[in-house]
Design a protein around this motif. Structure first.
Motif, PDB file in Angstrom:
ATOM      1  N   ALA A 389       0.821  -1.207   0.000  1.00 54.32           N
ATOM      2  CA  ALA A 389       0.000   0.000   0.000  1.00 54.32           C
ATOM      3  C   ALA A 389       0.858   1.261   0.000  1.00 54.32           C
ATOM      4  O   ALA A 389       0.439   2.316  -0.506  1.00 54.32           O
ATOM      5  CB  ALA A 389      -0.929   0.001   1.214  1.00 54.32           C
ATOM      6  N   ALA A 390       2.074   1.156   0.555  1.00 54.87           N
ATOM      7  CA  ALA A 390       2.955   2.331   0.637  1.00 54.87           C
ATOM      8  C   ALA A 390       3.805   2.514  -0.614  1.00 54.87           C
ATOM      9  O   ALA A 390       4.425   3.576  -0.782  1.00 54.87           O
ATOM     10  CB  ALA A 390       3.863   2.203   1.861  1.00 54.87           C
ATOM     11  N   ARG A 391       3.833   1.519  -1.499  1.00 53.14           N
ATOM     12  CA  ARG A 391       4.729   1.608  -2.666  1.00 53.14           C
ATOM     13  C   ARG A 391       4.403   2.794  -3.574  1.00 53.14           C
ATOM     14  O   ARG A 391       5.321   3.487  -4.029  1.00 53.14           O
ATOM     15  CB  ARG A 391       4.696   0.309  -3.454  1.00 53.14           C
ATOM     16  N   PRO A 392       3.134   3.074  -3.874  1.00 51.70           N
ATOM     17  CA  PRO A 392       2.865   4.230  -4.730  1.00 51.70           C
ATOM     18  C   PRO A 392       3.368   5.547  -4.134  1.00 51.70           C
ATOM     19  O   PRO A 392       3.948   6.374  -4.851  1.00 51.70           O
ATOM     20  CB  PRO A 392       1.337   4.220  -4.857  1.00 51.70           C
ATOM     21  N   THR A 393       3.161   5.722  -2.835  1.00 52.70           N
ATOM     22  CA  THR A 393       3.650   6.937  -2.178  1.00 52.70           C
ATOM     23  C   THR A 393       5.169   7.002  -2.236  1.00 52.70           C
ATOM     24  O   THR A 393       5.750   8.065  -2.504  1.00 52.70           O
ATOM     25  CB  THR A 393       3.179   6.978  -0.707  1.00 52.70           C
TER      26      THR A 393
END
Length: 525
Positions: A389-393
């Motif tokens: 979930a944090a990869r795009p950010t």
């Protein structure tokens, strides 16, 4: 009273001094007779013994403490006369016994006592010794030497007593100054002995004791009273009491509690403690400082109530905003560029909703432990989901994320709360890492503990800030200067979540080289 001061006080009383001198004189005469010396009550040692007995009776029977102190001079002067009478016998006597009354004269009368001792020695030892020398050419030098020793002894004692009195005066002055400071400061101060007994306290602490222990206190660490935990409702157990913890050699800062049952008069205290040790490092007691933080604690309560109210009022309209934005995003009639703008609105609205949730949760708990609902869950899956979930950010910030974790790690935990903690750690790591940097997540377990590490190559944290990093609303100066978004609640909430699971969270950091946040949870929940 110390052993030394007791012995000095004992010697200061003329009657007791005389008893001791008479006993020593009788022992000297007894030893001489035992080894063959002639004994006659009308001359020499016998006559001296009679005099010693008379002085002994005077020392015991007369209430010297009620009389003029000058009258007591009859005892040491009489003792020197007794020694002089003994010296007149052909077999002589122990002239060094004259040193004993000289000690008392020097101690009680100072230099005047030394003069009195010298005059008495000349009158009762030197002059009779010179007149009745029995043809002994050595006797006069001997009595002169004894007189010299007596005077020097009295002078030495007098000088020593003057120095002692000067030091005692300085010490007494320092004690009074210390006591004045002790009682003046607006902080309750408590001194404990090595066994937890109350050795001393200032006026401010006595006021606190009257509130917390209206029925009185026995002066021993760990006694229960009207003392409550930081929530103001839960009575503190004996082992939680600051004084009890300090008596167990524990040192601490800012332990907060409430004292008193009446809301109108109760006070909130912040307590710090330090151990007192002997020169060889042995525990000798503790010093505690009780600072009144009532106004601060009440201000915190008002602030939390305000935050809770505002957060609650914001949550409902914000939920509506997020819902309608989602509907618009899915509407095929909306042009692509508008959809893109709606996603920005959606993303920031979600961020605001999480912030409001954190504020509301923090205010509602009011310092109490975070409630958790345990169930069987896969911690490895939770960590993987948080990382994905944090990869795009992270990609948008130019930060690479790497993950090392087992395929499965089942535990009893609150999955939602643990996911929140992992999200907070990842969000922090990404926010404080410059473009081109990296965040590494490692999950591992052994027989006792599960360990989660979030390592970044970011800006790092100053040592002074590390100690306060998990405090609510705390943000580092570097974060404020760089205008990094955040309210300073994420790490505080993370710490509460981890500790509610029986674990702990630590940080290691170096400015300019990155940080490592390490979470340890017990394998068996």
């Amino acid at each position: 009273m110390t052993r030394r001061s007791w012995s000095i006080a004992w010697m200061a009383e003329p009657g007791r001094f005389q008893v001791l001198f008479s006993v020593l004189y009788a022992v000297d005469v007894g030893l001489r007779v035992a080894f063959g010396a002639r004994f006659d009550l009308l001359s020499g040692p016998g006559l001296g013994l009679v005099g010693a007995v008379v002085l002994f009776v005077l020392g015991v029977a007369v209430p010297w403490d009620r009389l003029d102190p000058r009258l007591a001079l009859v005892l040491p002067v009489g003792s020197i006369a007794v020694v002089g009478v003994t010296r007149l016998a052909p077999e002589g006597g122990n002239g060094l016994l004259a040193v004993f009354p000289a000690l008392w004269l020097g101690r009680q009368w100072g230099r005047r006592g030394a003069v009195i001792a010298g005059v008495a020695t000349v009158l009762f030892l030197v002059v009779p010794g010179a007149v009745y020398s029995h043809g002994d050419s050595v006797m006069v030098p001997r009595v002169l030497f004894i007189a010299l020793v007596v005077v020097v002894t009295a002078l030495a004692v007098a000088d020593g007593m003057e120095q002692v009195q000067a030091h005692e005066g300085t010490i007494e002055h320092q004690r009074r100054v210390s006591q004045a400071i002790f009682d003046t400061v607006d902080v309750g101060l408590l001194l404990l002995g090595k066994d937890g007994e109350y050795v001393g306290m200032n006026r401010r602490h006595q006021e606190f004791m009257a509130i917390g222990y209206p029925a009185g206190h026995e002066g021993q660490a760990g006694q229960l009273g009207e003392v409550y935990d930081v929530d103001g409702r839960t009575p503190m157990r004996a082992e939680q009491m600051p004084a009890y913890r300090a008596s167990a050699e524990e040192e601490f800062d800012d332990v907060r509690m409430w004292i008193g049952r009446d809301p109108a008069t109760r006070r909130a205290l912040s307590v710090s403690a330090r151990a007192v040790r002997t020169r060889d490092g042995a525990f000798a007691g503790a010093a505690l400082a009780y600072n009144d933080v009532t106004d601060f604690m009440r201000a915190l309560k008002v602030k939390d109530e305000f935050v809770a109210l505002v957060s609650h009022e914001l949550r409902t309209p914000l939920t509506s905003i997020v819902g309608y934005v989602q509907i618009l995003e899915e509407d095929p009639a909306i042009p692509p560029h508008a959809v893109e703008q709606l996603r920005v609105v959606h993303r920031n609205a979600e961020r605001l909703r999480r912030l409001i949730g954190d504020l509301l949760d923090t205010a509602q708990r009011d310092g109490s432990p975070m409630p958790i609902n345990r169930s069987d869950a896969d911690l490895a899956a939770i960590v993987v989901e948080s990382v994905e979930a944090a990869r795009p950010t992270a990609a948008g910030a130019g930060v690479d994320i790497a993950l090392t974790a087992p395929e499965q790690l089942r535990m009893s935990l609150d999955a939602q709360r643990i996911a929140q903690a992992v999200d907070n750690l990842l969000s922090n790591a990404i926010k404080y890492t410059e473009p081109g940097g990296a965040v590494t997540v490692r999950l591992a377990a052994d027989e006792r503990d599960v360990e989660l590490e979030v390592v970044d190559t970011g800006i790092g944290i100053a040592p002074d800030d590390c100690d306060r990093l998990f405090t609510r609303f705390f943000r580092t100066e570097d974060a404020a200067r760089r205008a990094v978004a955040g309210a300073g609640l994420g790490l505080s909430i993370t710490k509460d979540i981890v500790e509610s699971h029986g674990g702990r969270v630590d940080v290691e950091s170096e400015v300019g080289r990155g940080s490592t946040f390490r979470v340890r949870l017990p394998s068996v929940g």
